[in-house]
Scaffold this motif. Structure first.
Motif, short mmCIF file in Angstrom:
data_model
loop_
_atom_site.label_atom_id
_atom_site.label_comp_id
_atom_site.label_asym_id
_atom_site.label_seq_id
_atom_site.Cartn_x
_atom_site.Cartn_y
_atom_site.Cartn_z
N ALA A 1 0.83 -1.21 0.00
CA ALA A 1 0.00 0.00 0.00
C ALA A 1 0.86 1.26 0.00
O ALA A 1 0.56 2.23 -0.69
N ALA A 2 1.94 1.23 0.77
CA ALA A 2 2.84 2.39 0.85
C ALA A 2 3.47 2.69 -0.50
O ALA A 2 3.63 3.86 -0.88
N LYS B 1 4.73 14.42 -0.18
CA LYS B 1 3.36 14.60 0.31
C LYS B 1 2.77 13.36 0.97
O LYS B 1 1.69 13.44 1.57
N SER B 2 3.43 12.22 0.86
CA SER B 2 2.89 10.99 1.42
C SER B 2 3.17 10.89 2.91
O SER B 2 4.21 11.33 3.39
N ASN B 3 2.24 10.30 3.65
CA ASN B 3 2.45 10.08 5.08
C ASN B 3 1.74 8.81 5.53
O ASN B 3 1.06 8.15 4.73
N LEU B 4 1.89 8.47 6.80
CA LEU B 4 1.28 7.25 7.31
C LEU B 4 -0.24 7.28 7.26
O LEU B 4 -0.88 6.24 7.12
N SER B 5 -0.81 8.46 7.37
CA SER B 5 -2.27 8.59 7.27
C SER B 5 -2.76 8.12 5.91
O SER B 5 -3.81 7.46 5.81
N ASP C 1 7.41 1.89 13.51
CA ASP C 1 7.38 2.93 14.54
C ASP C 1 7.03 4.30 14.00
O ASP C 1 6.40 5.11 14.68
N ASN C 2 7.44 4.56 12.77
CA ASN C 2 7.22 5.88 12.19
C ASN C 2 7.39 5.82 10.68
O ASN C 2 7.66 4.75 10.11
N LYS C 3 7.24 6.97 10.05
CA LYS C 3 7.34 7.06 8.59
C LYS C 3 8.73 6.65 8.11
O LYS C 3 8.87 5.97 7.09
#
Length: 209
Positions: free
Chosen positions: A28-29, A40-44, A62-64
């Motif tokens: 998906a990422a 512009k991409s983020n975990l949301s 844990d994070n982006k």
């Protein structure tokens, strides 16, 4: 069991909550980065594409930055898999060495040619992961060292420091497989330059009667 929808490209798949995995998140990422770009991409966005909350993503990353590094690692592993098979087979050392280089070159050229957008994205991801990229290069040098050492032991390659020769071989062929040279790979003289570089390297490695 609760179900979610994941959108990969133009295909929509139904997945159960229990099947949200690192692999599905990475898939998906990749699509999210392709659609919205690195900046512009983020975990949301990834969570939204999977139809889950942030918590589902944080169970795996844990994070982006951790997610991006995992994406880069998976990409580099795709590069290494066929190379590992070549190192482990029973072909003659010179055949393995040529197959190793041909395979690495073909993998990079294919990705750059068929999906330049994705290729550029992974170039950027690996550039962010300096330690990971360093380990990747060291792993490739180790592969070359094994092949060259086998050639020395078989009396095919001249006695030398296998590790130093592996590094020289890698550096001498960089323009044919390093992404920073991707713009040169489809030039008209690329194949000719590849062959004359190979011949020169073999002249240096092989024992001449």
């Amino acid at each position: 069991m609760k179900q979610y929808y994941i959108l990969i490209g133009k295909e929509e798949f139904i997945i159960a909550d229990s099947t949200i995995s690192r692999t599905s998140i990475l898939d998906a990422a990749e699509e999210v980065l392709r659609r919205f770009g690195m900046a512009k991409s983020n975990l949301s966005d990834v969570a939204r594409a999977l139809g889950v909350s942030h918590a589902a993503i944080y169970r795996h990353f844990d994070n982006k930055a951790a997610l991006r590094e995992a994406m880069a690692e998976r990409w580099l592993n795709h590069v290494m898999e066929p190379l590992n098979a070549i190192v482990a087979n029973n072909d003659e050392p010179e055949i393995r060495l040529r197959s190793w280089l041909d395979t690495l070159r073909a993998f990079k050229r294919s990705r750059a040619l068929t999906d330049p957008e994705l290729f550029a994205m992974y170039m950027a991801l690996t550039a962010e992961a300096a330690d990971l990229l360093h380990r990747h290069v060291e792993d490739m040098l180790e592969q070359l060292t094994v092949i060259i050492a086998d050639g020395i032991a078989a009396g095919v390659f001249a006695p030398c420091d296998a590790r130093e020769s592996a590094r020289a071989f890698y550096l001498a062929t960089t323009r044919f497989h390093h992404p920073s040279h991707a713009g040169e790979w489809e030039l008209s003289d690329s194949d000719i330059n590849y062959e004359i570089t190979w011949k020169l390297l073999m002249n240096g490695l092989t024992i001449r009667s």
